[in-house]
Design an enzyme around this catalytic site. Structure first.
Site, PDB file in Angstrom:
ATOM      1  N   LYS A 138       0.817  -1.040   0.119  1.00 24.53           N
ATOM      2  CA  LYS A 138       0.070  -0.151  -0.073  1.00 24.53           C
ATOM      3  C   LYS A 138       0.774   1.326  -0.030  1.00 24.53           C
ATOM      4  O   LYS A 138       2.010   1.262   0.644  1.00 24.53           O
ATOM      5  CB  LYS A 138      -0.931   0.106   1.218  1.00 24.53           C
ATOM      6  N   ARG A 170     -10.991 -10.980   0.034  1.00 23.05           N
ATOM      7  CA  ARG A 170     -11.730 -11.932  -0.686  1.00 23.05           C
ATOM      8  C   ARG A 170     -11.193 -13.150  -0.816  1.00 23.05           C
ATOM      9  O   ARG A 170     -12.047 -14.283  -0.667  1.00 23.05           O
ATOM     10  CB  ARG A 170     -11.885 -11.302  -2.185  1.00 23.05           C
TER      11      ARG A 170
HETATM   12  N1  BES Z   1      -8.397  -3.749   3.447  1.00 24.92           N
HETATM   13  C1  BES Z   1      -8.505  -3.149   2.052  1.00 24.92           C
HETATM   14  C2  BES Z   1      -9.836  -2.125   1.870  1.00 24.92           C
HETATM   15  C3  BES Z   1      -9.790  -1.010   2.817  1.00 24.92           C
HETATM   16  C4  BES Z   1      -9.231   0.176   2.391  1.00 24.92           C
HETATM   17  C5  BES Z   1     -10.176  -0.933   4.158  1.00 24.92           C
HETATM   18  C6  BES Z   1      -9.404   1.419   3.045  1.00 24.92           C
HETATM   19  C7  BES Z   1     -10.586   0.038   4.734  1.00 24.92           C
HETATM   20  C8  BES Z   1     -10.124   1.379   4.393  1.00 24.92           C
HETATM   21  C9  BES Z   1      -8.527  -4.177   1.080  1.00 24.92           C
HETATM   22  O1  BES Z   1      -7.875  -5.466   1.747  1.00 24.92           O
HETATM   23  C10 BES Z   1      -7.816  -3.428  -0.186  1.00 24.92           C
HETATM   24  O2  BES Z   1      -6.562  -3.253   0.068  1.00 24.92           O
HETATM   25  N2  BES Z   1      -8.445  -3.558  -1.165  1.00 24.92           N
HETATM   26  C11 BES Z   1      -7.957  -3.118  -2.308  1.00 24.92           C
HETATM   27  C12 BES Z   1      -8.535  -3.916  -3.464  1.00 24.92           C
HETATM   28  C13 BES Z   1      -7.922  -3.616  -4.806  1.00 24.92           C
HETATM   29  C14 BES Z   1      -6.459  -4.146  -4.861  1.00 24.92           C
HETATM   30  C15 BES Z   1      -8.727  -4.166  -5.982  1.00 24.92           C
HETATM   31  C16 BES Z   1      -8.382  -1.578  -2.609  1.00 24.92           C
HETATM   32  O3  BES Z   1      -9.367  -1.345  -2.171  1.00 24.92           O
HETATM   33  O4  BES Z   1      -7.586  -0.922  -3.001  1.00 24.92           O
HETATM   34 ZN    ZN Z   2      -5.772  -5.399   1.019  1.00 23.15          ZN
END
Ligand code: BES
Ligand code: ZN
Ligand code: ZN
Length: 496
Positions: free
Chosen positions: A274, A348
């Site tokens: 991230k 997921r």
């Molecule tokens: N845990 C995150 C989503 C999230 C983002 C929760 C901000 C709370 C606050 C999830 O695991 C994630 O990283 N999702 C990705 C998906 C993408 C790679 C398709 C996202 O949302 O960027």
């Molecule tokens: Zn994630």
């Protein structure tokens, strides 16, 4: 915190809250002394009962509370259903100080129908996330907590049960907030599971904890893939909790409700690391799991007449030499193979195995999962609505209705057949993000991925990424974890 009832104004109340309405000088049911004080304020034009107004006076009369606060509720017939919880919770939030330990709450007959909302509003605001402060600051953190809510209402016996239920529920919500706010070096896979074990003993639900070896034996390849980068202490565990009320008919026994919650202790994103901002507060990624545990912990106390299964997969999503990589392929518990296109789409993966396992083992009538799953859901809906998606219109509508009642709002997002198609893999059955267009309808595509694992179970997916943790809380909430979903799901279980 404690709730008590009192018929008198003198029971050592530090702050008494008195709702008043516009164009109402009579104040039916009010104590004669309060009526007099209010009429003086009206005459001096210090208050009119308008919505949002409030006036606090300080009395040195032994027969009255030290501080009395009149709050305007506007015109009686113009009050909206969500307002009592917000007005009372909001007022208490702003009145908290070190000296206010016992809050009196006068509930006039006009507000009796909002009794539960009002008491919940008062209890939910009584929370602080600052659990790790020391010395002088520690006092400051505790300052925002009161000890007792003293309710003054006519016919109090009629409301004792509702008060107890509101307290049980808000205690559970506040415990969920502690888990979600808990830093990952305090709340980790081990301590989360320990916490669940302790709650199971005092709340009459069974718990089985599968550890990494069990998961390997059971071939939960999707879940274990995410865990590969964690250090050996931060192993994977799956909590399987079961609540079954005594005397349940055979027929209902066979139709449990399955709740699955994402329990990601910390989400770094893995090799698809991230960006800096995105890493902030990624300890909140266990909110879905904490909510499922919170629900299980109140079912016995609230005498819910439904068999409920809760499943929480627990792991971190970290990166080291063993961490899973984009382009790797894993075989999930269901047998379907998954091609990794992004290691940050880990929620997921762990839900996939938890859902297939729960549906196979328990054959639920309804399956509901909760997960902080996508930033896309947050972008689409903000922090007041969670996204809801699924394969059963009635289940979705019922959950939306239940959320409207508890002010945990849900907004349905679309499930187009093409989204499911877009999740098909190049070399494996499916892929964990779609090809190149993942920025479009990201929340729906995540749901489309999950749909591959729910078979023909009636299923709803709640994406709580925007609502589980927030900087700008609702009037009756505090910043950070919200405990979203506990009251909504208990409301649903009590009706279905
Ligand atoms: N845990 C995150 C989503 C999230 C983002 C929760 C901000 C709370 C606050 C999830 O695991 C994630 O990283 N999702 C990705 C998906 C993408 C790679 C398709 C996202 O949302 O960027
Ligand atoms: Zn994630
Ligand atoms: Zn995540």
């Amino acid at each position: 915190m404690k709730i008590s009832f009192s018929g008198s104004l003198t029971s050592n109340i530090d702050l008494l809250i008195c709702p008043v309405f516009k164009n109402d000088k009579i104040l039916k049911n009010y104590d004669i002394k309060l009526k007099k004080i209010y009429n003086e304020l009206l005459n001096d034009k210090l208050i009119s009962g308008e919505k949002g107004e409030s006036e606090t006076i300080i009395k040195s009369d032994k027969n009255l509370p030290k501080k009395i606060c009149f709050i305007g509720f506007g015109e009686k017939d113009k009050l909206l259903d969500f307002e009592p919880r917000e007005i009372i919770g909001g007022k208490i939030k702003h009145s908290m100080s070190k000296k206010v330990k016992r809050i009196g709450l006068f509930i006039p007959s006009e507000l009796e129908k909002y009794f539960t909302d009002i008491v919940e509003g008062a209890c939910l605001v009584n929370y602080t996330a600052a659990k790790f402060k020391t010395g002088k600051d520690s006092d400051k953190a505790n300052e925002s907590l009161f000890d007792e809510l003293i309710i003054i209402i006519s016919n109090e016996n009629k409301f004792k049960k509702a008060a107890n239920e509101a307290l049980v529920l808000s205690d559970a919500v506040n415990r969920v907030r502690d888990l979600v706010n808990g830093p990952p070096n305090y709340v980790n896979v081990e301590t989360f599971a320990e916490n669940a074990k302790n709650l199971s003993k005092s709340n009459a639900f069974k718990i089985t904890i599968l550890d990494k070896r069990d998961l390997e034996r059971m071939k939960m390849g999707a879940f274990l893939a995410v865990n590969r980068g964690s250090d050996k202490k931060g192993g994977a565990k799956m909590l399987i909790m079961e609540y079954c009320p005594k005397g349940l008919s055979k027929e209902l026994f066979k139709k449990p409700v399955l709740l699955v919650g994402k329990g990601l202790i910390f989400d770094s994103g893995g090799y698809n690391l991230k960006p800096q901002k995105g890493l902030d507060d990624m300890h909140q990624d266990k909110a879905g799991g904490a909510t499922v545990l919170g629900v299980l912990s109140v079912l016995n106390k609230l005498n819910i007449k439904r068999r409920v299964i809760g499943i929480v997969p627990l792991t971190e999503n970290l990166l080291d030499a063993e961490a899973y990589k984009p382009s790797e392929v894993f075989t999930s518990y269901s047998g379907k193979t998954i091609e990794i296109r992004n290691t940050d789409a880990e929620g997921r993966m762990i839900l996939a195995d938890a859902l297939s396992y729960g549906i196979k083992m328990f054959k639920p009538e309804y399956t509901i999962d909760l997960a902080t799953l996508t930033g896309a859901c947050m972008v689409a809906l903000g922090d007041r609505y969670a996204g809801i998606m699924g394969n059963n219109k009635k289940l979705i509508d019922d959950l939306i209705k239940c959320g409207n009642e508890t002010d945990e709002l849900l907004w349905e997002l679309p499930m187009h057949r093409d989204f499911k198609e877009a999740m098909k893999g190049r070399v494996a059955d499916i892929r964990n993000i779609d090809n190149g267009t993942s920025a479009l309808a990201g929340a729906s595509k995540a749901a489309a991925f999950l749909e591959y694992f729910v078979e023909d179970s009636k299923w709803a997916h709640l994406d709580i990424a925007g609502v589980a943790f927030m900087e700008k809380p609702k009037a009756y909430d505090q910043a950070m974890a919200t405990g979203f979903g506990v009251r909504l799901l208990v409301n649903f279980l009590s009706k279905n």
